[in-house]
Write a protein that holds these residues in place. Structure first.
Motif, short mmCIF file in Angstrom:
data_model
loop_
_atom_site.label_atom_id
_atom_site.label_comp_id
_atom_site.label_asym_id
_atom_site.label_seq_id
_atom_site.Cartn_x
_atom_site.Cartn_y
_atom_site.Cartn_z
N GLU A 1 0.81 -1.21 0.00
CA GLU A 1 0.00 0.00 0.00
C GLU A 1 0.85 1.27 0.00
O GLU A 1 0.32 2.36 0.13
CB GLU A 1 -0.93 0.01 1.23
N ILE A 2 2.16 1.13 -0.10
CA ILE A 2 3.02 2.31 -0.02
C ILE A 2 3.14 3.00 -1.37
O ILE A 2 3.18 4.23 -1.44
CB ILE A 2 4.41 1.92 0.54
N GLY A 3 3.21 2.27 -2.43
CA GLY A 3 3.34 2.89 -3.74
C GLY A 3 3.30 1.86 -4.84
O GLY A 3 3.11 0.67 -4.58
N ARG A 4 3.53 2.33 -6.05
CA ARG A 4 3.43 1.44 -7.22
C ARG A 4 4.78 0.90 -7.64
O ARG A 4 4.98 0.51 -8.79
CB ARG A 4 2.79 2.19 -8.38
N GLU A 5 5.73 0.91 -6.76
CA GLU A 5 7.06 0.41 -7.08
C GLU A 5 7.50 -0.60 -6.01
O GLU A 5 6.84 -0.75 -4.99
CB GLU A 5 8.06 1.56 -7.15
N TYR A 6 8.61 -1.25 -6.27
CA TYR A 6 9.16 -2.17 -5.28
C TYR A 6 9.90 -1.38 -4.21
O TYR A 6 10.57 -0.39 -4.50
CB TYR A 6 10.14 -3.14 -5.95
N PHE A 7 9.76 -1.84 -2.95
CA PHE A 7 10.48 -1.22 -1.86
C PHE A 7 11.38 -2.25 -1.21
O PHE A 7 10.99 -3.39 -0.98
CB PHE A 7 9.51 -0.65 -0.81
N HIS A 8 12.60 -1.80 -0.93
CA HIS A 8 13.59 -2.68 -0.33
C HIS A 8 13.86 -2.23 1.10
O HIS A 8 13.98 -1.03 1.37
CB HIS A 8 14.88 -2.68 -1.15
N TYR A 9 14.00 -3.18 1.98
CA TYR A 9 14.16 -2.89 3.41
C TYR A 9 15.63 -2.92 3.80
O TYR A 9 16.35 -3.88 3.51
CB TYR A 9 13.39 -3.94 4.23
N THR B 1 12.00 5.40 -7.64
CA THR B 1 12.02 6.82 -7.29
C THR B 1 13.02 7.14 -6.19
O THR B 1 13.35 8.32 -5.98
CB THR B 1 10.63 7.27 -6.81
N GLY B 2 13.49 6.13 -5.46
CA GLY B 2 14.39 6.39 -4.35
C GLY B 2 13.67 6.93 -3.13
O GLY B 2 14.31 7.37 -2.17
N LEU B 3 12.34 6.89 -3.11
CA LEU B 3 11.58 7.37 -1.97
C LEU B 3 11.96 6.58 -0.72
O LEU B 3 11.99 5.35 -0.74
CB LEU B 3 10.08 7.23 -2.24
N GLU B 4 12.26 7.30 0.35
CA GLU B 4 12.61 6.67 1.61
C GLU B 4 11.46 6.80 2.60
O GLU B 4 10.91 7.89 2.78
CB GLU B 4 13.87 7.31 2.21
N PRO C 1 5.50 9.92 -5.14
CA PRO C 1 5.92 9.95 -6.55
C PRO C 1 5.37 8.73 -7.27
O PRO C 1 5.16 7.68 -6.67
CB PRO C 1 7.45 9.91 -6.45
N GLN C 2 5.11 8.88 -8.55
CA GLN C 2 4.55 7.79 -9.34
C GLN C 2 5.65 6.91 -9.89
O GLN C 2 6.40 7.31 -10.77
CB GLN C 2 3.71 8.35 -10.50
N GLY C 3 5.77 5.71 -9.33
CA GLY C 3 6.74 4.76 -9.85
C GLY C 3 6.19 4.05 -11.07
O GLY C 3 5.06 4.27 -11.51
N GLY C 4 7.00 3.18 -11.64
CA GLY C 4 6.60 2.50 -12.87
C GLY C 4 5.62 1.39 -12.65
O GLY C 4 5.10 0.84 -13.61
N ARG D 1 19.89 -3.54 -9.02
CA ARG D 1 21.23 -2.97 -8.90
C ARG D 1 21.16 -1.49 -8.56
O ARG D 1 21.93 -0.98 -7.76
CB ARG D 1 22.00 -3.19 -10.21
N ALA D 2 20.19 -0.80 -9.16
CA ALA D 2 20.05 0.63 -8.89
C ALA D 2 19.68 0.86 -7.43
O ALA D 2 20.21 1.76 -6.77
CB ALA D 2 18.99 1.24 -9.80
N THR D 3 18.78 0.05 -6.91
CA THR D 3 18.37 0.20 -5.52
C THR D 3 19.52 -0.10 -4.57
O THR D 3 19.76 0.60 -3.59
CB THR D 3 17.19 -0.73 -5.21
N GLN D 4 20.26 -1.19 -4.84
CA GLN D 4 21.40 -1.52 -4.00
C GLN D 4 22.42 -0.40 -3.99
O GLN D 4 23.04 -0.10 -2.96
CB GLN D 4 22.03 -2.83 -4.49
#
Length: 754
Positions: free
Chosen positions: A660-668, A680-683, A717-720, A732-735
Motif C-alpha cells: 500500500e506504499i506505492g506502485r514500485e518495489y520497496f527494499h528494506y 524513485t528512491g523514496l525513503e 511519486p509515481q513509480g513505474g 542494482r540501482a536500488t542496491q
C-alpha cells in the motif's frame, strides 16, 4: 447352559471389577460360551446405546464412573493445601467426580495445570470420589485458544472450525462433532488443543467454554481475559474468607486519626490504597506522611486469599471492568481508605530538609480516618486557587502543605535526574452500554506528579528500612539498557538530527539531554517512544540491582498492596521486622521469595499485554465507522513487510503494508531502518510525518490497515508499477542507492564524532 445375566448384574459387575471389563472378561465371569456370547454382545450394545455403559477400545465402563486408568489435569491447591485433579474425558450426566491427587514421597513435584496419567482408586465416605496415583507425567496444560466457532457444512452434528482472533494470525483449528460443547455458529469460544497435530490437516481443538456474542461491547475485555488466561472468578473458599473479614479496632495500633490525611485518585478510581499529608517547618523543611492500606492484616500467609492473590499477582484494569487481585469486599471496602471511616494502615513518616533531601523516616502500624477523598482535578483546582465546597476547608491545612512539600521534592528530583519521559496516556470513554464514546488523552496535573513523588519517596523508605532491619524483601529492579538497544536509539536520534552521548557510562541525565533536544519539535513523541522501547523491562527480584529509570539505589513497591502482591510481601516484611504481629512474612514466604518474584513479574507482563490488546480492540471498534477517512500520523516502526504509523488523533497504531506504499518495489534496509523505492528512491523511515487513509479496521483483532497518501506533506511519486521494467537493473540501482545512503550516514557520524 449358563443363564444370561440380567442388565443389572452386568452393570454391577462392571462397577465392581473395573480392571476386567472386556467382553471376554464378562463372558468368563458368568460362564457364557458360544451362542450365549452373541446374546451378551447384543445386551452390551443395548446398555451402551442407552448410555449406561461406555465402550473404550475393547473395554466397557460405567458411564457414571471413571476408568481405572485415565488422564487428569492437576488443579491448584485448595484452602487446606490438598491437590485435586479433574478428568479430561468425563462423559457422565452427573457432576464431575472429585479426585484427590495423593502423591507418594518418591513422586516428582507436580504443578497446577500439568497433566498426568493416573491410576484411580474409588473411595467411599470421603469428601472426594477417587484417589489418584501417578503413573507418569504427560505435560503441561494444553494450548488455549480463543476464537470464533464456525459450524461445518453438515450443521451442528458435523463439528466445525475455530477461526483466530489474534492479530496477525491465520491459524485455524478443527473441532470434532463431540468436542463442540454445544457451541453455536459465530459464537466466541475458549478451546484447547485436542491431541497432537498430525502431518496433514488442521490441528484439532476441543471447546471448553462458550463466551457468547463476539460483537457485544462487553466482549472486548472478556476476549483479553480468556486469551491471556487471567483468573476472573474467585473460588468459593476465597470469597468465604473475605466475607468473614471484620473491621479492625485500635488494639495494638497507633491512633493516626488526628493526621489530616486525604486520598487523591482518578475520579473513576475503584479503590483507595494510599493517603497523604504534609507539614511545613520554619527551617524550610517538611514532614510527609504516606499511609497505605494494611492489607497484610486481612490476607495472611498460607490462607486461601493469599494463594489466590499470589496466583493473580496484581489487578488488571480495562476500560469497562477490573479483574481485582482481592475480592471486592476487601479491595473496595474494608481495605479501601474511604472518607470519614476508620481504616487500618501501615504509615511512613518522612522528614525533608530545606533542599528536599530525606533526612529520616519511621514506620507505624495504626488506624487512620481520611479527611477527604479527592480527585486529581479537585486537588489541582484547589491548589490553583479555585477550591470547591469540599476542598475549601482543606486549602490551608492540607492542600498548601502538600504542594509546599512537593516543591521540595521537585528540587531533589531535578538533582537526581530520573528519566523524564513524556508520553501521553490514552483514556477510552465508554457509553453506558459499553460502546466507545470517545478517545482522549488523559490530563496530567501537578497533582499527579505530587502523588507520584510522595509514593516514590515512600517506596525508597520501605526498601531502606528493610535493609536496616535485615529482612528479606522484593525489590523493584530496572536494569540499564543493553548496548544493542542504545545503538538503535542512537540511530533514530541521529536520523532525527539529535545526538546521544557515547563512550561513557550511561546515566539517565544523558537520555534526558536527548529528550530535551527533541522537546517541542516534530520528533518529540518519536524520541520519547524510542527511548521507552530502549529500556529494559522492570521486574521483581529478592536481590537488589538498582532502579535505572528512577536513578535510585534501593527501591521496593510498598504503596499499592490492594492491587499488587509485591507490596503485600513488603508489608509482611515490615510486620516481621517491627514485630507488629503474627501476620508477617512466613518461612514459606521467605523460602519461596525467588519463585514469587518470578511469578508476579510474569503476571504483571500478562496484565500489560491484556490491557494493551483490549485498548487496540476498542480503538479499532471506534475507528470502524471511519474506514475510508484520512488521518495524519508519524512512522513509528519499519519492517520488511511494511511500516507502522501512530495516528495523531487517537494514538492508535496501524499497519501500512508494503503493497500500500506505492506502485514500485520497496527494499528494506534494517541498518538504516528505512524502506527505499526501487525506482524513485523514496525513503520511508521512522519519524516521518505521513497522511494515510484507513482501509480496514477489525475490532475483533484490534487490527488497523492503512494506505499511504503523503510523506512529509508531499504526495507519493509515481513509480513505474510492480512487475514493470527489468528486475536486475532495478535491483542494482536500488542496491547502489542503499549503499550510498549507508556511506552518507557513516560520514555524518564521523563528522559528529570529531
Amino acid at each position: 447352559m449358563a443363564q444370561l445375566p440380567s442388565r443389572q448384574e452386568i452393570l454391577d459387575w462392571v462397577s465392581e471389577h473395573p480392571d476386567a471389563t472386556a467382553k471376554r472378561d464378562i463372558a468368563k465371569a458368568f460362564g457364557l460360551k458360544g451362542a450365549e456370547r452373541i446374546e451378551l454382545k447384543r445386551l452390551l450394545k443395548e446398555l451402551e446405546a442407552e448410555g449406561l455403559l461406555e465402550r473404550r477400545r475393547r473395554h466397557y465402563h460405567d458411564a457414571e464412573r471413571l476408568p481405572p486408568v485415565t488422564v487428569l489435569q492437576i488443579l491448584p491447591p485448595d484452602a487446606d493445601g490438598d491437590i485435586f485433579a479433574r478428568p479430561m474425558e468425563w462423559q457422565g450426566e452427573g457432576p464431575v467426580p472429585r479426585i484427590l491427587y495423593a502423591p507418594l514421597k518418591s513422586d516428582p513435584a507436580i504443578g497446577a495445570g500439568e497433566r498426568i496419567l493416573a491410576r484411580l482408586i474409588e473411595v467411599r465416605g470421603e469428601d472426594h470420589d477417587y484417589q489418584a496415583r501417578l503413573i507418569r507425567r504427560i505435560g503441561t496444560t494444553q494450548h488455549r485458544i480463543v476464537g470464533i466457532y464456525r459450524e461445518g457444512r453438515g450443521g451442528p452434528e458435523a463439528g466445525g472450525r475455530i477461526l483466530p482472533i489474534d492479530k496477525g494470525s491465520d491459524k485455524e483449528w478443527q473441532v470434532r462433532p463431540g468436542d463442540a460443547h454445544g457451541a453455536r455458529n459465530g459464537e466466541l469460544v475458549e478451546a484447547e488443543q485436542a491431541g497432537p497435530r498430525g502431518r496433514l490437516g488442521l490441528p484439532m481443538a476441543r471447546v471448553l467454554e462458550r463466551l457468547g456474542d463476539p460483537s457485544a461491547p462487553r466482549a472486548v475485555s472478556l476476549i483479553a481475559i480468556h486469551q491471556h488466561g487471567i483468573p476472573d472468578d474467585f473460588p468459593d473458599e476465597v470469597i468465604a474468607e473475605a466475607d468473614a473479614a471484620k473491621p479492625v479496632g485500635m488494639k495494638g495500633r497507633e491512633d493516626l486519626r488526628h493526621l489530616p490525611l486525604v486520598t487523591i485518585d482518578p475520579s473513576d478510581a475503584r479503590d483507595h490504597d494510599d493517603a497523604v499529608a504534609a507539614e511545613l517547618h520554619e527551617d524550610g523543611g517538611a514532614t510527609i506522611w504516606v499511609a497505605i492500606a494494611d492489607v497484610a492484616h486481612y490476607v495472611t500467609p498460607g490462607s486461601a486469599l493469599d494463594r489466590e492473590a499470589r496466583k493473580r499477582g496484581n489487578s488488571t484494569y480495562f476500560p469497562d471492568r477490573v479483574v481485582p487481585m482481592l475480592p471486592d469486599i476487601l479491595s473496595g471496602d474494608l481495605c479501601s481508605l474511604h472518607e470519614g471511616v476508620d481504616r487500618p494502615v501501615i504509615a511512613v513518616k518522612m522528614r525533608l530538609d530545606a533542599q528536599g533531601n530525606k533526612t529520616g523516616h519511621s514506620f507505624h502500624r495504626g488506624v487512620m480516618r481520611s479527611a477527604a477523598s479527592l480527585s486529581y482535578e479537585q486537588a489541582q483546582a484547589a491548589a490553583d486557587g479555585n477550591p470547591d465546597a469540599q476542598t475549601e476547608p482543606l486549602v490551608y491545612n492540607v492542600i498548601r502543605p502538600l504542594w509546599g512539600a512537593y516543591d521540595l521534592l521537585k528540587a531533589a528530583r531535578a538533582r537526581r535526574q530520573p528519566l523524564e519521559l513524556d508520553l501521553p496516556e490514552r483514556k477510552i470513554i465508554l457509553t453506558p452500554d459499553g460502546r466507545v464514546k470517545s478517545v482522549n488523552f488523559r490530563d496530567r496535573f501537578d497533582a499527579h506528579k505530587l502523588i507520584e513523588e510522595f509514593m516514590v519517596l515512600a517506596n525508597v523508605a520501605a526498601a531502606e528500612e528493610l535493609e536496616r532491619l535485615r529482612r528479606p524483601l522484593l525489590y523493584r529492579v530496572h536494569e540499564e539498557p543493553t548496548a544493542e538497544k542504545l545503538d538503535a536509539l542512537r540511530e533514530v536520534a541521529e536520523a532525527s538530527g539529535f545526538t546521544l552521548a557515547k563512550g561513557q557510562v550511561l546515566q539517565t541525565r544523558h537520555l534526558n539531554r536527548l529528550l530535551e533536544q527533541a522537546g517541542g519539535t516534530d520528533f518529540d513523541e518519536l524520541i520519547n517512544m524510542t527511548a521507552l522501547r530502549s529500556m529494559q523491562q522492570a521486574y521483581y527480584h529478592p536481590e537488589n540491582y538498582g532502579h535505572f529509570g528512577l536513578a535510585l539505589r534501593s527501591y521496593a513497591h510498598f504503596t499499592s498492596p490492594i492491587r499488587r502482591y509485591s507490596d503485600l510481601i513488603v508489608h509482611r516484611a515490615l510486620v516481621l521486622g517491627h514485630k507488629w504481629g503474627d501476620d508477617g512474612l512466613s518461612h514459606w514466604d521467605i523460602e519461596n521469595l525467588g519463585e514469587t518474584a518470578k511469578q508476579i513479574s510474569e503476571t504483571e507482563r500478562r496484565s500489560m499485554a491484556a490491557e494493551r490488546d483490549t485498548t487496540d480492540r476498542y480503538l479499532a471498534a471506534y475507528l470502524a465507522d471511519r474506514v475510508g477517512a484520512e488521518f495524519t500520523g508519524r512512522i513509528s516502526g519499519v519492517q520488511k513487510f511494511g511500516a507502522f504509523v501512530r495516528l495523531d488523533e487517537t494514538g492508535a497504531d496501524g499497519l501500512l503494508p508494503i503493497r500500500e506504499i506505492g506502485r514500485e518495489y520497496f527494499h528494506y534496509d534494517p541498518d538504516a531502518q528505512v524502506l527505499m523505492g526501487s525506482e524513485t528512491g523514496l525513503e520511508i523511515g521512522i519519524g516521518q510525518r505521513v497522511t494515510v487513509r484507513l482501509s480496514e479496521a477489525v475490532p475483533l483483532t484490534g487490527g488497523l490497515m492503512l494506505e499511504l497518501l503523503e510523506v512529509e506533506g508531499k504526495p507519493l511519486p509515481q513509480g513505474g508499477g510492480r512487475g514493470k521494467g527489468k528486475g536486475p537493473i532495478r535491483k542494482r540501482a536500488t542496491q547502489s542507492r542503499l549503499a550510498e545512503l549507508k556511506r552518507a550516514q557513516k560520514r555524518k557520524r564521523v563528522r559528529r564524532a570529531k
